[in-house]
Design an enzyme around this catalytic site. Structure first.
Site, mmCIF file in Angstrom:
data_model
loop_
_atom_site.group_PDB
_atom_site.id
_atom_site.type_symbol
_atom_site.label_atom_id
_atom_site.label_comp_id
_atom_site.label_asym_id
_atom_site.label_seq_id
_atom_site.Cartn_x
_atom_site.Cartn_y
_atom_site.Cartn_z
ATOM 1 N N HIS A 62 4.451 -2.491 -6.170
ATOM 2 C CA HIS A 62 4.262 -2.156 -7.944
ATOM 3 C C HIS A 62 3.084 -3.752 -7.862
ATOM 4 O O HIS A 62 2.597 -3.418 -8.978
ATOM 5 C CB HIS A 62 5.469 -2.460 -8.406
ATOM 6 C CG HIS A 62 6.006 -1.047 -8.802
ATOM 7 N ND1 HIS A 62 6.398 -0.646 -9.545
ATOM 8 C CD2 HIS A 62 6.675 -0.441 -8.095
ATOM 9 C CE1 HIS A 62 6.890 0.643 -9.949
ATOM 10 N NE2 HIS A 62 7.265 0.980 -8.076
ATOM 11 N N THR B 110 13.012 4.708 3.444
ATOM 12 C CA THR B 110 13.789 5.215 4.973
ATOM 13 C C THR B 110 15.247 4.086 4.225
ATOM 14 O O THR B 110 16.245 3.597 4.384
ATOM 15 C CB THR B 110 13.446 4.926 5.771
ATOM 16 O OG1 THR B 110 14.651 4.287 6.867
ATOM 17 C CG2 THR B 110 13.070 2.993 6.089
ATOM 18 N N THR C 293 21.006 6.987 6.479
ATOM 19 C CA THR C 293 20.937 5.313 7.091
ATOM 20 C C THR C 293 19.993 4.187 6.198
ATOM 21 O O THR C 293 18.815 3.577 6.072
ATOM 22 C CB THR C 293 20.488 5.240 8.496
ATOM 23 O OG1 THR C 293 18.515 5.313 7.953
ATOM 24 C CG2 THR C 293 21.063 5.996 9.431
ATOM 25 N N ASP D 277 -1.314 -9.629 -6.086
ATOM 26 C CA ASP D 277 -1.395 -10.858 -7.262
ATOM 27 C C ASP D 277 -0.310 -11.542 -8.120
ATOM 28 O O ASP D 277 -0.914 -12.682 -8.389
ATOM 29 C CB ASP D 277 -2.789 -10.860 -7.882
ATOM 30 C CG ASP D 277 -3.318 -10.228 -9.068
ATOM 31 O OD1 ASP D 277 -1.486 -9.312 -8.857
ATOM 32 O OD2 ASP D 277 -3.809 -10.189 -10.311
ATOM 33 N N VAL E 215 -1.617 -2.707 -9.318
ATOM 34 C CA VAL E 215 -2.038 -2.576 -10.142
ATOM 35 C C VAL E 215 -2.410 -4.325 -9.659
ATOM 36 O O VAL E 215 -1.240 -4.870 -9.935
ATOM 37 C CB VAL E 215 -1.367 -2.819 -11.315
ATOM 38 C CG1 VAL E 215 -1.288 -3.484 -12.539
ATOM 39 C CG2 VAL E 215 0.010 -1.491 -11.224
ATOM 40 N N SER F 271 1.337 -10.597 -10.165
ATOM 41 C CA SER F 271 0.519 -10.558 -11.255
ATOM 42 C C SER F 271 2.447 -9.739 -12.173
ATOM 43 O O SER F 271 2.333 -9.937 -13.364
ATOM 44 C CB SER F 271 -0.283 -9.298 -11.894
ATOM 45 O OG SER F 271 -0.806 -7.953 -11.584
#
EC number: 1.11.1.7
Length: 332
Positions: free
Chosen positions: A74, A198, A255, A82, A78, A84
């Site tokens: 995430h 996973t 798992t 950095d 976007v 952010s």
């Protein structure tokens, strides 16, 4: 367990070699901007401190590795990698509803506090996120490898930039390919990085579009691509009439806290939790790679190292393009 660890030790050097070779031939914007020994002089204990922080947090909460990986995705999708996504405040990325379920912030903050004691004003929050996610994979049983550092922290964080730049669980293959390509990632990278599922947890609301809910809150499967027995298990875990935003299930029903190739086996068994998982195995452009990874964990781990490197270098900021924050939650 002994054979598993033996495999990791044998592949560790191979993964590092492959990544070093990839970096050597990377596009010119990367060259000279990030390096594998960036903190060798200024803060030689940087990577060890991040690793120790992640390991300690994961020992207390096995869900931490999944949270850190999701946080990285995430962040990097976007405004680039950095940090952010860490900035607090009205109208920031962190305040957007799509990010309210993110976790792992306290782990990044803990690592930053320690590093500010030993190496004040030296290690960026952006590097901490990337290193923490890298270490989370190894701690959960996945491959260990080097990544370059030298990222700077961004000063801009706008919630309006979130939705157009992250994958929604209801996306079609074409929508995912378009978004990944816009970040410099290929279809192969898309399949490989989808392996992040996973490990980790998801709220019932994230896959509710695969079911129909009646007036009494009872769920009925409407997505025929989902295994019926698996669907019944999900229905039991997401209670009728309950809040689908407060209940979580494991991304991987087999798992759940181990970084392995079971996700791809699950896809072939029609047990992908999200609609965006199922389309990967149903599409002719990606099914062959799913089958390859399901049959060979070594192949998945090799590709993971290469794709993870590309992920962590999306639109990085260096030198005067960013800053080294004193606190990861606030810009200097």
């Amino acid at each position: 367990m002994e054979s598993k660890f033996s495999f990791f030790s044998q592949t560790h050097n191979l993964c590092n070699l492959l990544i070093l070779v990839f970096f050597s031939f990377a596009p010119s914007p990367l060259l000279g901007r990030l390096s594998f020994d960036f903190y060798a002089t200024s803060c030689p204990v940087a990577e060890l401190m991040v690793s120790n922080t992640v390991r300690s947090a994961s020992a207390n909460d096995p869900a931490v590795p999944g949270k850190l990986l999701r946080l990285l995705f995430h962040d990097c999708f976007v405004e680039g990698c950095d940090a952010s996504v860490l900035l607090k405040g009205n109208g920031t990325e962190r305040s957007d509803p799509a990010n309210t379920s993110l976790g792992g912030f306290s782990v990044i903050d803990s690592a930053k506090r320690v590093l500010e004691i030993f190496c004040p004003g030296t290690v960026s929050c952006a590097d901490i996120i990337a290193l923490a996610a890298r270490d989370a994979v190894a701690i959960a049983g996945g491959p260990a490898f080097q990544i370059p550092t030298g990222r700077r922290d961004g000063r801009i964080s706008n919630s309006a930039n979130v939705r157009p730049n992250i994958v929604d669980t209801s996306f079609t293959m074409d929508e995912m390919i378009k978004l990944f390509n816009s970040k410099g990632l290929s279809v192969d990278d898309l399949v490989t990085l989808s392996g992040v599922h996973t490990i980790g947890l998801a709220h019932c609301s994230a896959f509710s579009d695969r079911f129909r809910q009646d007036s009494e809150g009872n769920l009925t499967l409407i997505d025929t691509s989902l295994d019926i027995n698996y669907a019944q298990e999900l229905i039991k875990k997401c209670p009728a009439g309950g809040s689908s935003t407060s209940v979580t299930v494991n991304n991987d029903p087999e798992t759940s806290f181990v970084f392995d190739n079971r996700y791809f086996s699950n896809l072939l068994a029609h047990k992908g939790l999200f609609q965006s998982d199922s389309v990967i195995v149903e599409d002719g452009r990606t099914r062959k790679q799913v089958e390859e990874f399901a049959n060979s964990e070594e192949s998945f781990f090799k590709s993971w190292g290469e794709s993870f490197l590309k992920l962590t270098t999306i639109e990085v900021k260096t030198d005067d393009e960013g800053e080294i924050r004193h606190s990861c939650s606030f810009s200097n």
